[in-house]
Design a protein around this motif. Sequence first.
Motif, PDB file in Angstrom:
ATOM      1  N   PHE A   1      13.002 -12.803 -11.842  1.00 34.59           N
ATOM      2  CA  PHE A   1      13.685 -13.618 -11.011  1.00 34.59           C
ATOM      3  C   PHE A   1      15.058 -14.251 -11.717  1.00 34.59           C
ATOM      4  CE2 PHE A   1      14.717 -18.078  -9.429  1.00 34.59           C
ATOM      5  CZ  PHE A   1      14.973 -17.900  -8.023  1.00 34.59           C
ATOM      6  N   ASN A   2      15.051 -14.699 -12.933  1.00 30.77           N
ATOM      7  CA  ASN A   2      16.183 -14.985 -13.825  1.00 30.77           C
ATOM      8  C   ASN A   2      17.197 -14.049 -13.894  1.00 30.77           C
ATOM      9  OD1 ASN A   2      14.875 -17.318 -14.537  1.00 30.77           O
ATOM     10  ND2 ASN A   2      13.956 -16.593 -16.095  1.00 30.77           N
ATOM     11  N   ASN A   3      16.634 -12.704 -13.739  1.00 32.76           N
ATOM     12  CA  ASN A   3      17.629 -11.682 -13.765  1.00 32.76           C
ATOM     13  C   ASN A   3      18.366 -11.506 -12.373  1.00 32.76           C
ATOM     14  OD1 ASN A   3      16.931 -11.016 -16.383  1.00 32.76           O
ATOM     15  ND2 ASN A   3      15.293  -9.379 -15.820  1.00 32.76           N
ATOM     16  N   ARG A   4      17.647 -11.734 -11.405  1.00 32.49           N
ATOM     17  CA  ARG A   4      18.370 -11.580 -10.186  1.00 32.49           C
ATOM     18  C   ARG A   4      18.947 -12.586  -9.607  1.00 32.49           C
ATOM     19  NH1 ARG A   4      14.461  -8.701  -5.848  1.00 32.49           N
ATOM     20  NH2 ARG A   4      13.271  -7.290  -7.411  1.00 32.49           N
ATOM     21  N   PHE A   5      18.776 -13.956 -10.131  1.00 35.48           N
ATOM     22  CA  PHE A   5      19.343 -15.228  -9.545  1.00 35.48           C
ATOM     23  C   PHE A   5      19.808 -16.021 -10.923  1.00 35.48           C
ATOM     24  CE2 PHE A   5      16.948 -14.336  -6.124  1.00 35.48           C
ATOM     25  CZ  PHE A   5      17.523 -14.577  -4.856  1.00 35.48           C
ATOM     26  N   THR A   6      20.831 -16.719 -10.564  1.00 40.31           N
ATOM     27  CA  THR A   6      21.133 -17.694 -11.721  1.00 40.31           C
ATOM     28  C   THR A   6      20.993 -19.074 -11.006  1.00 40.31           C
ATOM     29  OG1 THR A   6      22.872 -16.186 -12.442  1.00 40.31           O
ATOM     30  CG2 THR A   6      23.124 -18.541 -13.368  1.00 40.31           C
ATOM     31  N   CYS A   7      20.225 -19.966 -11.838  1.00 46.13           N
ATOM     32  CA  CYS A   7      20.324 -21.367 -11.043  1.00 46.13           C
ATOM     33  C   CYS A   7      20.890 -22.404 -11.872  1.00 46.13           C
ATOM     34  CB  CYS A   7      18.515 -21.704 -11.301  1.00 46.13           C
ATOM     35  SG  CYS A   7      18.359 -23.331 -10.400  1.00 46.13           S
ATOM     36  N   TYR A   8      21.642 -23.207 -11.074  1.00 46.14           N
ATOM     37  CA  TYR A   8      22.373 -24.425 -11.668  1.00 46.14           C
ATOM     38  C   TYR A   8      21.660 -25.747 -10.882  1.00 46.14           C
ATOM     39  CZ  TYR A   8      25.769 -21.148 -13.536  1.00 46.14           C
ATOM     40  OH  TYR A   8      26.518 -20.074 -14.377  1.00 46.14           O
ATOM     41  N   CYS A   9      21.386 -26.538 -11.968  1.00 49.44           N
ATOM     42  CA  CYS A   9      20.791 -27.753 -11.109  1.00 49.44           C
ATOM     43  C   CYS A   9      21.080 -29.141 -11.974  1.00 49.44           C
ATOM     44  CB  CYS A   9      19.334 -27.552 -11.209  1.00 49.44           C
ATOM     45  SG  CYS A   9      18.558 -27.913 -12.847  1.00 49.44           S
ATOM     46  N   GLN A  10      20.814 -30.112 -11.275  1.00 47.61           N
ATOM     47  CA  GLN A  10      21.287 -31.399 -11.923  1.00 47.61           C
ATOM     48  C   GLN A  10      19.967 -32.024 -12.612  1.00 47.61           C
ATOM     49  OE1 GLN A  10      22.794 -33.606  -8.380  1.00 47.61           O
ATOM     50  NE2 GLN A  10      24.964 -33.154  -9.090  1.00 47.61           N
ATOM     51  N   ASN A  11      18.951 -31.593 -12.075  1.00 47.84           N
ATOM     52  CA  ASN A  11      17.556 -32.228 -12.758  1.00 47.84           C
ATOM     53  C   ASN A  11      16.681 -31.221 -12.701  1.00 47.84           C
ATOM     54  OD1 ASN A  11      14.687 -33.229 -12.348  1.00 47.84           O
ATOM     55  ND2 ASN A  11      15.934 -35.077 -12.974  1.00 47.84           N
ATOM     56  N   ASP A  12      16.434 -30.658 -14.262  1.00 47.68           N
ATOM     57  CA  ASP A  12      15.135 -29.587 -14.334  1.00 47.68           C
ATOM     58  C   ASP A  12      14.065 -30.002 -13.754  1.00 47.68           C
ATOM     59  OD1 ASP A  12      17.175 -28.809 -16.153  1.00 47.68           O
ATOM     60  OD2 ASP A  12      15.935 -28.700 -17.886  1.00 47.68           O
ATOM     61  N   GLN A  13      13.326 -30.946 -13.696  1.00 50.60           N
ATOM     62  CA  GLN A  13      11.998 -31.291 -12.957  1.00 50.60           C
ATOM     63  C   GLN A  13      12.134 -31.077 -11.377  1.00 50.60           C
ATOM     64  OE1 GLN A  13       9.285 -34.032 -14.376  1.00 50.60           O
ATOM     65  NE2 GLN A  13      10.273 -34.127 -16.219  1.00 50.60           N
ATOM     66  N   GLU A  14      13.340 -31.388 -10.913  1.00 48.96           N
ATOM     67  CA  GLU A  14      13.325 -31.148  -9.554  1.00 48.96           C
ATOM     68  C   GLU A  14      13.419 -29.684  -9.132  1.00 48.96           C
ATOM     69  OE1 GLU A  14      14.884 -34.286  -6.744  1.00 48.96           O
ATOM     70  OE2 GLU A  14      16.398 -32.965  -6.484  1.00 48.96           O
ATOM     71  N   ALA A  15      14.233 -28.991 -10.095  1.00 48.28           N
ATOM     72  CA  ALA A  15      14.382 -27.679 -10.068  1.00 48.28           C
ATOM     73  C   ALA A  15      13.028 -26.760  -9.842  1.00 48.28           C
ATOM     74  CB  ALA A  15      15.174 -27.011 -11.025  1.00 48.28           C
ATOM     75  N   PHE A  16      12.208 -27.187 -10.963  1.00 45.55           N
ATOM     76  CA  PHE A  16      10.759 -26.602 -10.958  1.00 45.55           C
ATOM     77  C   PHE A  16      10.046 -27.019  -9.632  1.00 45.55           C
ATOM     78  CE2 PHE A  16      12.161 -25.757 -15.311  1.00 45.55           C
ATOM     79  CZ  PHE A  16      11.552 -24.584 -15.537  1.00 45.55           C
ATOM     80  N   TYR A  17      10.191 -28.318  -9.263  1.00 42.75           N
ATOM     81  CA  TYR A  17       9.530 -28.746  -7.985  1.00 42.75           C
ATOM     82  C   TYR A  17       9.865 -27.789  -6.739  1.00 42.75           C
ATOM     83  CZ  TYR A  17       8.383 -31.896  -4.013  1.00 42.75           C
ATOM     84  OH  TYR A  17       7.948 -32.523  -3.055  1.00 42.75           O
ATOM     85  N   LEU A  18      11.246 -27.504  -6.634  1.00 43.41           N
ATOM     86  CA  LEU A  18      11.903 -26.658  -5.456  1.00 43.41           C
ATOM     87  C   LEU A  18      11.705 -25.311  -5.622  1.00 43.41           C
ATOM     88  CD1 LEU A  18      15.208 -28.758  -5.075  1.00 43.41           C
ATOM     89  CD2 LEU A  18      13.368 -28.864  -3.619  1.00 43.41           C
ATOM     90  N   ILE A  19      11.707 -24.978  -6.766  1.00 42.65           N
ATOM     91  CA  ILE A  19      11.549 -23.310  -6.876  1.00 42.65           C
ATOM     92  C   ILE A  19      10.226 -23.332  -7.533  1.00 42.65           C
ATOM     93  CG2 ILE A  19      12.603 -21.365  -7.762  1.00 42.65           C
ATOM     94  CD1 ILE A  19      14.530 -23.132  -5.885  1.00 42.65           C
TER      95      ILE A  19
END
Lengths: 304, 182
Positions: A205-223
């Motif tokens: 997934f990291n190879n196919r997508f680059t993720c930019y977020c404002q909050n790490d934990q919310e990123a893990f909650y959403l993704i």
Amino acid sequence: MNNDVLSSLERERSALIPPVLIGSAICVVAFIMFIGGIGMQNFGTILFGLLLAVIGILYFMLAYSPKHKAYEKHYKDSIVTATFEEAFGKISYLADEGFSKDMIRETGFMQLGNRYHSEDLITGAYNGIRFQRSDVLIQDHRSNGKSSYTVTYFQGRWITMSSNKHFNFDLQLIQAGFGYTQKKSSIFTRATDRRHKVEFENEEFNNRFTCYCQNDQEAFYLITPHIMEALMNYTALVNGKVMIGFHNNLIHLAVETGTDTLEPSLWSPLTYEKDILPVKNEVTAITSFINQLHMERNIFGGTN
Amino acid sequence: MLTAIITIVVIVILIGLWWITTMNGLRRLQVKIQEAISGIDVALTKRYDTLTKMVEVAKSYAKFEKETILETVKLRQGMSMSERNNAMATMDEARQGLNILAENYPQLHANENFKSLQLSIMDVEEHLAAARRAYNANVSQLNQRIIMFPTSLVANGCGIMAEPFFEAESTKREDVKMDLNI
């Protein structure tokens, strides 16, 4: 049913071709006379050429334009609206309207050039998820005084969907190959708006997508791991690179198709593959996203 | 001679800059890990509170023995990862017990308050899982970096140690065992 619709539309399309040919012929003759008149310095020929051009334009306006508008409306009603309503029930379809440039700007997900156009705004709901989709074209026209050229930043479909998860921060997922995004990750971005890169536990997934977020934990909650798998499956289904953004409790899905869909062609005959299938693909782009991501799951809310 | 001195000074400055940058990167990861730990604690507390509310509702319908198990959970600041793991495992057990109880008592299963708490706890668990994944991702990054040479020199010099992972719940890794004698 599809065949009846296509036959009826095909008759309308065929009837449009003679006025186009006649109008074009008049304009070509007018142009030749005008140029020839200038070459021969014959004022009468120039005047006749101009008169013929006016006749040609009037002919287009009177004999072609109303028929073309009627054909386009019929096409959109009987193919686009019908196909969408078959999948989603009642929808609202505004062919001449789209997302405003301000709305796209406000998300902060895309670079915006100096040319913007959006049309074919469709609003509906699927499995309790409200959505809006529109064709969007973002371009930057540049000129250096001697020559000018246009760079297309984005051309494709832009879909917004209500989210079943509540979130407070922005997040952006960019598929490799999707260009001209705005990442808001530089030190010049206001700290409260700034996004930073985050990597998940799924290497593919990291190879196919680059993720930019404002909050790490919310990123893990959403993704979640499921969402990562679903998004990878989804990108295999749609034709084009995607960018997914989470902003103001709306999910923004931009699919770069490089085409202006939902528009009838005048010169080629109507076929299921060329005219109905692309509309069905537009429907699938929405339904498969909602289905794959299980967005109908209503377990969230109230705890954020 | 002067060239040699300048070269050495430049090399020392470059090494110094690299040392500071690497140290800052490792410190940043440590801060992220602390943030993730606080996220885990918040989610654990929310989960505990929700489970307590569920037990309260369940008690009015049936005798619930897992209540005593929940009482053994001690959430406090500065818990170790193994203590957090234990707290989570205990809550898993209580949650499993509540689910089985709800299946055996249709009236409890139909209770609106209980149903809403069940939905609520699912969301809390998603937050907990997210916090745990965020923690583990950062720990993984830190642990990988501090064993790599030459970053390991900076880590040793600054006393930065490997952090423990937050394990997945043992109950989820085992085969499901149905306890019908509740």
